[in-house]
Motif scaffolding. Structure first.
Motif, short mmCIF file in Angstrom:
data_model
loop_
_atom_site.label_atom_id
_atom_site.label_comp_id
_atom_site.label_asym_id
_atom_site.label_seq_id
_atom_site.Cartn_x
_atom_site.Cartn_y
_atom_site.Cartn_z
N GLU A 174 1.37 46.23 -32.73
CA GLU A 174 0.62 45.24 -33.48
C GLU A 174 -0.02 44.26 -32.51
OE1 GLU A 174 3.23 43.40 -36.27
OE2 GLU A 174 3.68 45.27 -37.34
N ARG B 160 -3.61 41.38 -31.68
CA ARG B 160 -4.62 40.49 -32.27
C ARG B 160 -5.91 41.25 -32.55
NH1 ARG B 160 -2.53 35.55 -32.23
NH2 ARG B 160 -1.00 35.02 -30.62
N VAL C 271 -3.12 40.75 -38.38
CA VAL C 271 -2.58 41.51 -37.25
C VAL C 271 -3.04 42.96 -37.39
CG1 VAL C 271 -0.48 42.36 -36.16
CG2 VAL C 271 -0.59 40.00 -36.96
#
Length: 757
Positions: A670, A672, A713
């Protein structure tokens, strides 16, 4: 450095144990004891895993244990071995497995003394159940709360009673003198020694009311005999059609066990919380001679104090039968002698957060570790379990007929929606003419119907046909679901909500409309399509409050509902005596899923929901609306042919090199940005090149997940697989240090034996 030291597991991502100096004036340490220790700038509760006279940690860095929980017996060596196996197999730290498996209250040192003190309990007697409702003044709200809690639960401890009424002790003592309740004190660690009820004949409940015990069919009797005769590790796959009496087999086998070994313990797992009340009621009725606290439940829906008390009853041996959801597989049961996993195929047994374990698989491993029988029951076993039985590793026990003498499996009829459209036959809000007619006929006959749609909310999409705008979540790459009764748009992935807009935010068109159907919309449509019918909806939205699901199901069982609409919550485990018709809506979507398990899950789901019809002798019928009536899955469903379906699916899996013929792990990242997540996974894939065992492992390309963005995310995944479980495990073990050294993402996790890819 010498002295007395302990190595402690903490709930921390690193797999290491932490050395601490053990105080000389404390009770002698032993593995399995809970301790409070300093960790960084805070205190933490840890579990002693080793005791040693030597530590390699420099003296100036070594800290001391601050407190020891001596009142709670240490966790046993087999339990520590179970936690160690789960940590090793699922690639987590030992503390990440062991500490979350304990009740939250035990991880709070300030609550140790109160939890482990003797418990005062008040139990409602039959005379009190009859007298209390009429003996209390109408305006005495606190008294009525106390009485209602006693009637609902049957027993209250003193702490819970005081929370309901400020003068609970005096009130309960007065009720005790009146003969309405009885008072008892349970010393912590005291074992209950009541014998099991004999399930071969009629049992008596605590108030002396006879509980009838059904006569076993030949197949049920053979299954009970096989389980009761088992000694040592003996895995059974109990394959019984819906309504064949699998629960009765569990009850009889457990009764035989407890008659033979009065101190033995048994663990019974169910897939969902809403199934525990009916199981608990059945077990308490059958084993009424056991003390009240020797049958306990363990699941995440319990209050922390209640869960801690149930866990402690199991840990000290007071609880003979523990009913629970997946977390109960990690409960401490020092005299465990049998494990039952009901609806073993259910995906709910796989934890999807934190330690991503399979409760079913851990149950089998625990049975093998302790050398005891484990019963996996299902009308539609998972293909993994079916393959094990085909190979002879599990002994298959078959229940091919329904338990009630005049009950037969329902007839399955497919409604061809394309044919209905070509012939110009009217439908109403997704309900075909034949289904509506069948529903009306059942209402006229006083029978119940069930309409199954595995999609909650009013509609999955809200759109504008003028400009093409579709309501989406600002934080996720997903559409928001319209919930009409609350007049909100809600994201089912992150929980974001907003009011329904009056007009299209892009073009100003006021004619925005819902697309598709959820259970709320079907509930609304049924009220119009079947006038006068009492319609009830059961899904995650209608059962948010504690106890609401049990209350709604009670209304169905009491005959106060004509048509029940719901999601998978109503599809399994429930014994609806008056349901003679099941209607299935919108099942086709799963036929074209990218997930190779979608067909298996759909077939299991449809078989389970079909089995709700015709259980008490009423002729049952199942109507499945579909645009693909010639699909092989529907034909197998119409024949109730699980065996044929399973063997065909296994042949496809073998040809495609899919589980259970290969073993898989999934690395998720995960970040940005999606680019960051994919770059991390590419580096992870490159790191496999230096691992010798990885030569026998296949790594696929990193790809975005189906729902790419959740809560702002971005998510991606990398699948690795091997025909050798040992090679895959060795690779994952050596891969972990390289993964921890990588940077660039918010978080990552590694899942062994993933179910959702």
């Amino acid at each position: 450095m010498t002295g007395l030291f302990v190595r402690v597991a903490l709930d921390h991502p690193l797999p290491a144990l932490y050395d601490y100096r053990y105080p000389a004036d404390a009770a002698p340490p032993s593995p399995g004891m809970l301790v409070r220790v300093p960790f960084g700038r805070r205190d933490a509760v840890g579990l002693i895993c080793e005791v040693t006279a030597h530590s390699d940690v420099p003296a100036e860095r070594l800290k001391s244990v601050e407190a020891v929980c001596t009142a709670c017996p240490p966790l046993s060596e087999p339990w520590l071995a179970l936690a160690a196996f789960a940590a090793d197999y699922y690639q987590r730290g030992l503390g990440e497995v062991a500490l979350p498996a304990l009740p939250q209250a035990l991880r709070d040192p300030s609550r140790w003394a109160r939890l482990l003190a003797p418990q005062e309990r008040y139990r409602l007697l039959a005379a009190g159940r009859d007298a209390l409702p009429d003996a209390l003044p109408a305006r005495a709200q606190a008294l009525r709360r106390l009485a209602a809690a006693l009637v609902e639960t049957g027993e209250l401890d003193l702490a819970d009673a005081r929370a309901l009424h400020p003068k609970a002790v005096a009130t309960l003592d007065a009720w005790r003198e009146a003969g309405w309740v009885e008072h008892r004190v349970i010393e912590f660690g005291a074992a209950a020694g009541s014998p099991a009820a004999n399930a071969a004949g009629a049992a008596d409940d605590a108030d002396g009311i006879a509980v009838s015990v059904p006569t076993l069919s030949d197949e049920q009797a053979d299954a009970v005999e096989a389980i009761a005769a088992a000694r040592g590790f003996a895995p059974f796959l109990l394959h019984g059609v819906t309504g064949s009496g699998k629960t009765e087999v569990y009850l009889r086998a457990l009764a035989r066990l407890l008659d033979r070994e009065p101190d033995a313990q048994a663990l019974v797992l169910v897939p969902e919380i809403n199934l525990t009340p009916q199981f608990e009621a059945a077990f308490r009725a059958r084993f009424a001679s056991l003390a009240d606290d020797t049958i306990v439940t363990l699941h995440s829906g319990l209050a922390e104090g209640e869960r801690a008390r149930s866990w402690l009853a199991a840990h000290t041996g007071r609880a003979r039968i523990v009913l629970g959801t997946r977390l109960a597989v990690l409960a401490s049961l020092p005299r465990l002698a049998m494990i039952v996993v009901d609806e073993e195929h259910d995906p709910a047994y796989k934890q999807q957060e934190g330690l991503r374990y399979s409760a079913r698989d851990l149950a089998v491993w625990r049975a093998k570790q302790l050398g005891l029988p484990v019963v996996l029951g299902s009308a539609t076993p998972s293909l993994e379990s079916w393959w094990q039985s085909e190979q002879g590793r599990y002994r298959r026990l078959t229940l091919s007929r329904r338990a009630v003498a005049d009950a037969v499996l329902p007839a399955v009829r497919l409604i061809d929606l394309e044919e209905e459209r070509r012939r110009g036959r009217a439908s109403f809000e997704g309900l075909s003419g034949p289904l509506v007619a069948a529903l009306k006929a059942r209402v006229e006959r006083g029978e119940q119907s069930l309409v199954f749609l595995n999609r909650r909310g009013y509609a999955p999409v809200l759109s504008c046909d003028a400009c093409g705008w579709v309501a989406g979540c600002p934080r996720c790459s997903a559409y928001v679901v319209l919930h009409k009764p609350e007049r909100t748009l809600r994201c089912h992935h992150c929980g974001w909500e907003s009011r329904i807009p009056r007009a299209c935010p892009d073009c100003g068109n006021v004619d925005i409309a819902p697309m598709g159907r959820g259970t709320q919309r079907v509930e609304e449509a049924l009220a119009t399509a079947v006038p006068g019918a009492r319609v009830l909806r059961i899904d995650a939205d209608s059962t948010r409050r504690k106890g609401s699901a049990q209350a709604l199901f009670s209304d169905v069982h009491a005959g106060e509902v004509d048509i029940l609409v719901g999601t998978q919550m109503i599809a399994k485990g429930h014994d609806f005596q008056r349901v003679s018709l099941v209607g299935v809506l919108n099942a086709d979507n799963a036929l074209f899923s990218h997930d190779f398990r979608a067909g298996e899950r759909l077939f299991a789901q449809l078989m389970q929901v079909s089995g709700r019809a015709g259980r008490a002798g009423l002729p049952g019928e199942v109507l499945v609306q579909t645009r693909y009536p010639r699909h092989a899955l529907y034909h197998a469903l119409a024949r109730h042919d699980y065996i044929g379906f399973a063997n065909a699916q296994l042949a496809e899996r073998r040809d495609a090199h899919l589980p259970p013929f290969v073993y898989q792990a999934l690395l998720r990242a995960e970040g940005r940005t999606l680019e960051a997540a994919l770059a991390f996974l590419q580096q992870a894939a490159d790191a496999l090149a230096g691992i010798p065992a990885a030569e026998r492992v296949t790594a696929y390309d990193a790809v975005p997940m189906t729902i790419v963005k959740v809560m702002n995310v971005h998510r991606a995944q990398l699948l690795v697989e091997s025909a050798s479980r040992a090679a895959l495990q060795a690779t994952l073990r050596e891969w972990q240090p390289a993964l921890r050294a990588l940077r660039g993402v918010l978080r990552w996790n590694l899942e062994v034996d993933p179910l959702d890819i």
